[in-house]
Design a protein around this motif. Sequence first.
Motif, PDB file in Angstrom:
ATOM      1  N   PRO A  65      69.144  43.978  28.074  1.00 32.23           N
ATOM      2  CA  PRO A  65      67.914  43.878  27.276  1.00 32.23           C
ATOM      3  C   PRO A  65      66.695  43.658  28.172  1.00 32.23           C
ATOM      4  CG  PRO A  65      69.655  42.527  26.328  1.00 32.23           C
ATOM      5  CD  PRO A  65      70.157  42.990  27.670  1.00 32.23           C
ATOM      6  N   ALA A  66      65.597  44.295  27.832  1.00 36.15           N
ATOM      7  CA  ALA A  66      64.375  44.144  28.618  1.00 36.15           C
ATOM      8  C   ALA A  66      63.929  42.688  28.617  1.00 36.15           C
ATOM      9  CB  ALA A  66      63.262  45.026  28.042  1.00 36.15           C
ATOM     10  N   GLY A  67      63.577  42.203  29.816  1.00 38.66           N
ATOM     11  CA  GLY A  67      63.073  40.849  29.934  1.00 38.66           C
ATOM     12  C   GLY A  67      64.141  39.784  29.993  1.00 38.66           C
ATOM     13  N   ALA A 123      66.688  40.505  35.217  1.00 38.24           N
ATOM     14  CA  ALA A 123      66.056  41.812  35.105  1.00 38.24           C
ATOM     15  C   ALA A 123      64.554  41.701  34.903  1.00 38.24           C
ATOM     16  CB  ALA A 123      66.668  42.598  33.936  1.00 38.24           C
ATOM     17  N   ALA A 124      64.077  40.490  34.696  1.00 36.80           N
ATOM     18  CA  ALA A 124      62.647  40.288  34.454  1.00 36.80           C
ATOM     19  C   ALA A 124      62.000  39.590  35.622  1.00 36.80           C
ATOM     20  CB  ALA A 124      62.443  39.456  33.190  1.00 36.80           C
ATOM     21  N   ALA A 125      60.803  40.016  35.947  1.00 33.24           N
ATOM     22  CA  ALA A 125      60.030  39.373  37.007  1.00 33.24           C
ATOM     23  C   ALA A 125      59.429  38.069  36.453  1.00 33.24           C
ATOM     24  CB  ALA A 125      58.925  40.319  37.475  1.00 33.24           C
ATOM     25  N   PRO A 184      59.152  43.874  33.682  1.00 32.48           N
ATOM     26  CA  PRO A 184      60.437  44.291  34.237  1.00 32.48           C
ATOM     27  C   PRO A 184      60.299  44.678  35.702  1.00 32.48           C
ATOM     28  CG  PRO A 184      59.959  45.413  32.157  1.00 32.48           C
ATOM     29  CD  PRO A 184      58.700  44.723  32.579  1.00 32.48           C
ATOM     30  N   TYR A 185      61.341  44.413  36.474  1.00 37.73           N
ATOM     31  CA  TYR A 185      61.362  44.871  37.846  1.00 37.73           C
ATOM     32  C   TYR A 185      61.456  46.393  37.873  1.00 37.73           C
ATOM     33  CZ  TYR A 185      62.327  40.195  39.748  1.00 37.73           C
ATOM     34  OH  TYR A 185      62.265  38.885  40.129  1.00 37.73           O
TER      35      TYR A 185
END
Length: 215
Positions: free
Chosen positions: A198-200, A204-206, A211-212
């Motif tokens: 999942p996004a974020g 996977a989240a900066a 998102p990276y």
Amino acid sequence: MFYEPRKGDHGLAHDPFKALVVPRPIGWISSLSADGAVNLAPYSFFNAFQARPHLVGFASDGRKDSVVFVEETREFVCNLVTEDLWRSMSATSAPLPRGDSEMAHAALEAAPSRLVRPPRVARAAAALECRWTETIHLRDADGRPSEAYLVCGEVVGIFVDDRFIAGGRVDTAAMRVMSRLGYQDYGVVERALTLTRPAGGGDAAAPSGRPYPPA
């Protein structure tokens, strides 16, 4: 089953701890002493801890040559262990006298690194050139010092054999990377499964929430 490690009451022939924390990547650490002696040793208590900056570390049971040499010259190389080098990796775990080269003992050719003084294993599919950042003497839950020393470093240079780069990505399965399991067992990476998270979520989240970029 359930057991308490300090009591050692697992009832099995061997403590299953190392068979449960698997697979463990193998850091094949090459280092150089202050007087120029080369050391090469495998460590299965090894991993990457951070991507910005690239931080890795390996834990040694006691202050072995790898720990001492890294602290003397403040540099080391993490060589990747692949199936074709599996037995050579095992040979470098021999308890040789300080100053004797495990590379020579295992009939391995050394190759010069780009940014650090310790050489890499010439046949290694990939190698991480590192500069030492700190050594942590690990402790138990009661604060008592253990026999383990965690050596950390920043990756300042990365070598990858061009044969294993396809479509702009490293083909890890094609490398057939080896990992440590429990007891005397090892595993080999033969295939990769892709799963979009999942996004974020997770790493996977900066920090900003953005998102990276794709790996």
